[in-house]
Design a protein around this motif. Structure first.
Motif, PDB file in Angstrom:
ATOM      1  N   ARG A  58      -0.544   4.435  -2.664  1.00 43.09           N
ATOM      2  CA  ARG A  58      -1.851   5.297  -2.363  1.00 43.09           C
ATOM      3  C   ARG A  58      -2.400   6.075  -3.787  1.00 43.09           C
ATOM      4  O   ARG A  58      -3.273   6.862  -3.746  1.00 43.09           O
ATOM      5  N   TYR A  59      -1.910   5.018  -5.047  1.00 43.00           N
ATOM      6  CA  TYR A  59      -2.380   5.560  -7.219  1.00 43.00           C
ATOM      7  C   TYR A  59      -2.016   4.873  -7.153  1.00 43.00           C
ATOM      8  O   TYR A  59      -1.358   4.067  -7.753  1.00 43.00           O
ATOM      9  N   ILE A  67      -8.359   4.355  -8.951  1.00 40.21           N
ATOM     10  CA  ILE A  67      -7.822   4.347  -7.486  1.00 40.21           C
ATOM     11  C   ILE A  67      -7.487   4.970  -6.323  1.00 40.21           C
ATOM     12  O   ILE A  67      -6.019   5.330  -6.910  1.00 40.21           O
ATOM     13  N   SER A  68      -7.650   6.391  -5.588  1.00 31.81           N
ATOM     14  CA  SER A  68      -6.468   7.268  -4.882  1.00 31.81           C
ATOM     15  C   SER A  68      -6.884   7.441  -3.379  1.00 31.81           C
ATOM     16  O   SER A  68      -7.633   7.646  -3.054  1.00 31.81           O
ATOM     17  N   SER A  69      -6.138   7.391  -2.423  1.00 32.31           N
ATOM     18  CA  SER A  69      -5.995   7.681  -1.357  1.00 32.31           C
ATOM     19  C   SER A  69      -4.777   8.632  -0.650  1.00 32.31           C
ATOM     20  O   SER A  69      -3.898   7.872  -0.469  1.00 32.31           O
ATOM     21  N   MET A  70      -4.856   9.226  -1.430  1.00 35.90           N
ATOM     22  CA  MET A  70      -3.216  10.736  -1.345  1.00 35.90           C
ATOM     23  C   MET A  70      -3.512  11.274  -0.300  1.00 35.90           C
ATOM     24  O   MET A  70      -2.266  10.996   0.568  1.00 35.90           O
ATOM     25  N   LEU A 199     -13.260   0.594  -3.160  1.00 38.35           N
ATOM     26  CA  LEU A 199     -12.285  -0.168  -2.938  1.00 38.35           C
ATOM     27  C   LEU A 199     -11.476  -1.369  -3.918  1.00 38.35           C
ATOM     28  O   LEU A 199     -12.208  -1.926  -4.629  1.00 38.35           O
ATOM     29  N   ALA A 200     -10.455  -1.584  -4.511  1.00 37.78           N
ATOM     30  CA  ALA A 200     -10.157  -2.278  -5.443  1.00 37.78           C
ATOM     31  C   ALA A 200      -9.204  -3.231  -4.400  1.00 37.78           C
ATOM     32  O   ALA A 200      -8.487  -3.347  -4.141  1.00 37.78           O
ATOM     33  N   ILE A 201      -9.744  -4.894  -5.149  1.00 37.96           N
ATOM     34  CA  ILE A 201      -9.021  -6.091  -4.761  1.00 37.96           C
ATOM     35  C   ILE A 201      -8.038  -6.754  -5.575  1.00 37.96           C
ATOM     36  O   ILE A 201      -8.928  -6.841  -7.017  1.00 37.96           O
ATOM     37  N   ASP A 202      -7.081  -7.073  -5.298  1.00 38.96           N
ATOM     38  CA  ASP A 202      -5.794  -8.292  -6.355  1.00 38.96           C
ATOM     39  C   ASP A 202      -5.736  -9.326  -6.676  1.00 38.96           C
ATOM     40  O   ASP A 202      -6.206 -10.034  -4.958  1.00 38.96           O
ATOM     41  N   GLU A 204      -5.607 -12.631  -7.270  1.00 37.49           N
ATOM     42  CA  GLU A 204      -4.789 -13.184  -7.270  1.00 37.49           C
ATOM     43  C   GLU A 204      -4.032 -13.324  -5.909  1.00 37.49           C
ATOM     44  O   GLU A 204      -4.044 -14.903  -5.334  1.00 37.49           O
ATOM     45  N   THR A 205      -3.248 -11.995  -5.320  1.00 32.94           N
ATOM     46  CA  THR A 205      -3.349 -12.936  -4.054  1.00 32.94           C
ATOM     47  C   THR A 205      -3.924 -12.145  -3.078  1.00 32.94           C
ATOM     48  O   THR A 205      -3.293 -11.933  -1.881  1.00 32.94           O
ATOM     49  N   GLU A 206      -5.431 -11.915  -3.374  1.00 35.94           N
ATOM     50  CA  GLU A 206      -6.145 -11.829  -2.297  1.00 35.94           C
ATOM     51  C   GLU A 206      -5.561 -10.148  -1.242  1.00 35.94           C
ATOM     52  O   GLU A 206      -6.377 -10.584  -0.554  1.00 35.94           O
ATOM     53  N   THR A 207      -5.544  -9.251  -2.225  1.00 28.93           N
ATOM     54  CA  THR A 207      -4.654  -7.860  -1.040  1.00 28.93           C
ATOM     55  C   THR A 207      -5.841  -6.499  -1.465  1.00 28.93           C
ATOM     56  O   THR A 207      -5.979  -6.331  -2.877  1.00 28.93           O
ATOM     57  N   ALA A 208      -5.761  -5.305  -0.809  1.00 24.81           N
ATOM     58  CA  ALA A 208      -6.119  -4.447  -1.650  1.00 24.81           C
ATOM     59  C   ALA A 208      -5.196  -3.752  -2.095  1.00 24.81           C
ATOM     60  O   ALA A 208      -3.612  -3.950  -1.803  1.00 24.81           O
ATOM     61  N   LEU A 209      -5.155  -3.038  -2.755  1.00 31.51           N
ATOM     62  CA  LEU A 209      -4.397  -2.658  -3.758  1.00 31.51           C
ATOM     63  C   LEU A 209      -3.635  -1.402  -3.688  1.00 31.51           C
ATOM     64  O   LEU A 209      -2.306  -1.096  -3.994  1.00 31.51           O
ATOM     65  N   ILE A 210      -3.981  -0.787  -2.667  1.00 30.57           N
ATOM     66  CA  ILE A 210      -3.347   0.351  -1.997  1.00 30.57           C
ATOM     67  C   ILE A 210      -3.705   0.607  -0.892  1.00 30.57           C
ATOM     68  O   ILE A 210      -3.904  -0.646   0.075  1.00 30.57           O
ATOM     69  N   LYS A 211      -2.651   1.062   0.105  1.00 34.74           N
ATOM     70  CA  LYS A 211      -2.189   1.353   1.261  1.00 34.74           C
ATOM     71  C   LYS A 211      -2.638   1.481   2.946  1.00 34.74           C
ATOM     72  O   LYS A 211      -3.305   1.303   3.703  1.00 34.74           O
ATOM     73  N   PRO A 212      -3.113   3.278   2.291  1.00 38.40           N
ATOM     74  CA  PRO A 212      -4.075   4.268   3.531  1.00 38.40           C
ATOM     75  C   PRO A 212      -6.002   2.617   3.113  1.00 38.40           C
ATOM     76  O   PRO A 212      -5.958   2.735   2.664  1.00 38.40           O
ATOM     77  N   LYS A 213      -6.139   3.399   4.701  1.00 39.22           N
ATOM     78  CA  LYS A 213      -7.433   3.158   4.904  1.00 39.22           C
ATOM     79  C   LYS A 213      -7.773   2.019   5.038  1.00 39.22           C
ATOM     80  O   LYS A 213      -8.924   1.547   3.857  1.00 39.22           O
ATOM     81  N   ASP A 214      -6.489   0.375   4.690  1.00 39.27           N
ATOM     82  CA  ASP A 214      -7.477  -0.827   4.380  1.00 39.27           C
ATOM     83  C   ASP A 214      -7.994  -0.964   2.689  1.00 39.27           C
ATOM     84  O   ASP A 214      -8.450  -2.020   2.322  1.00 39.27           O
ATOM     85  N   GLY A 215      -7.057   0.078   1.587  1.00 41.62           N
ATOM     86  CA  GLY A 215      -7.271   0.103   0.562  1.00 41.62           C
ATOM     87  C   GLY A 215      -8.580   0.919   0.586  1.00 41.62           C
ATOM     88  O   GLY A 215      -8.837   0.641  -1.145  1.00 41.62           O
ATOM     89  N   TYR A 216      -9.333   1.350   0.742  1.00 44.83           N
ATOM     90  CA  TYR A 216     -10.035   2.832   0.288  1.00 44.83           C
ATOM     91  C   TYR A 216      -9.586   3.469  -0.142  1.00 44.83           C
ATOM     92  O   TYR A 216      -8.851   3.983   0.301  1.00 44.83           O
ATOM     93  N   GLY A 217      -9.883   4.182  -1.400  1.00 46.00           N
ATOM     94  CA  GLY A 217      -9.611   5.185  -1.827  1.00 46.00           C
ATOM     95  C   GLY A 217     -11.094   5.829  -2.745  1.00 46.00           C
ATOM     96  O   GLY A 217     -11.885   5.320  -3.566  1.00 46.00           O
TER      97      GLY A 217
END
Ligand code: RRO
Length: 310
Positions: A58-59, A67-70, A199-202, A204-217
């Motif tokens: 979440r950070y 990016i963080s969504s604590m 929104l932060a996206i990796d 290589e893996t095409e995946t959001a970088l944090i878990k909460p809220k579909d990656g929004y932080g």
């Protein structure tokens, strides 16, 4: 060179302290803030009940900030009230308490408890948490913010502050300043909270970088410096009877200098404190003092708000 300041009459030995949320959830972190070279300390935003916050990760630090969504993890306001009751106020470093009710009723209860305790700490009411699912930021609803201040300001009686989200439109600066102007014991505005819902996206893996809220932080750090400076200066210009605490993108003495030039009376550190730890404060003190010496400024007031425009 003297880098001390004062916020509503209380002296800080230097302008720097933690942004609420960083290094301040538990007593051991608060103790590290006390022992650091910060000029003050502030607690994690408290809610009525303790909260675990959002799922991890979440950070995450990013190349240009974080990016963080604590999701408002905290020990509940009674924990921070006990801390405030046991705090040694004879030390030179003042204590700020951040409160973030999930409803106005919750904020009233927390404020009433702190007022009843009659402590020499200062309240910073958080109107801008971007990360609680289903809870919009109060700071973006100007009528709701006005109503909250109309209820809370008379209860608090003493000088207090609010933590605002970043604004991006001149009309919004005008409207928010007009609301703040109505409350005489609203003494300081802390500008800014994180820029919500990035929104932060990796790659290589095409995946959001944090878990909460579909990656929004919330976005913080270097990437928000210029938004933070604009908000500090916008409210500094519009509210000459209030003080501004600057926060956003301060990683060295240089950004702190810019915040003060824009009008800030104190400067909070978020991402850089997260990454570097409380040793950051000794470095920032030294760097700001060196910049001031090189420029021939002896005190913060020699250049605070003296931004030149073309
Ligand atoms: O806990 C958080 O997710 C949080 C809060 Br309360 C806040 O005010 N600002 C932020 O970026 N994160």
């Amino acid at each position: 060179v003297d880098i001390s300041t004062s916020i509503s009459g209380t002296t800080l030995p230097n302008v720097f302290f933690n942004a609420s949320g960083v290094w301040c959830q538990h007593e051991d972190e608060l103790q590290a803030m006390v022992e650091s070279h910060s000029g003050a300390l502030i607690t994690k935003s408290a809610t009525l009940a303790p909260r675990q916050g959002n799922p991890s990760p979440r950070y995450l630090p990013l190349p240009l900030g974080s990016i963080s969504s604590m999701g408002l993890p905290n020990e509940g306001y009674e924990y921070y009230l006990r801390y405030a009751c046991s705090f040694n106020y004879s030390r030179t470093k003042p204590l700020f308490i951040s409160l973030s009710g999930l409803s106005l009723g919750d904020s009233v209860k927390m404020v009433e408890a702190f007022v009843a305790a009659d402590l020499p700490c200062m309240l910073e009411i958080n109107f801008s948490c971007p990360n609680v699912p289903g809870k919009p930021q109060l700071g973006y609803d100007f009528e709701a913010m006005d109503a909250a201040l109309a209820t809370l300001a008379p209860l608090i009686k003493k000088p207090f502050g609010i933590k605002l989200p970043p604004f991006f439109d001149i009309a919004h600066f005008d409207l928010v300043a007009a609301v703040c102007q109505k409350y005489s014991n609203l003494a300081f505005l802390t500008c800014v909270n994180s820029i919500g819902n990035g929104l932060a996206i990796d790659f290589e893996t095409e995946t959001a970088l944090i878990k909460p809220k579909d990656g929004y932080g919330g976005l913080s750090g270097a990437m928000i410096l210029n938004t933070a400076l604009a908000n500090v200066n916008a409210f500094y210009r519009r509210l000459p009877d209030k003080q501004i605490i600057g926060v956003g993108g301060v990683a060295s003495g240089k950004e702190a200098f810019l915040h003060i030039l824009a009008g800030a009376s104190a400067v909070q550190i978020g991402t850089q404190l997260m990454e570097e730890g409380p040793a950051v404060f000794e470095r920032l003190n030294k760097e700001l003092a060196e910049i001031m010496a090189a420029k021939g400024y002896n005190t913060i007031e020699d250049f605070r708000g003296r931004l030149k425009t073309l």
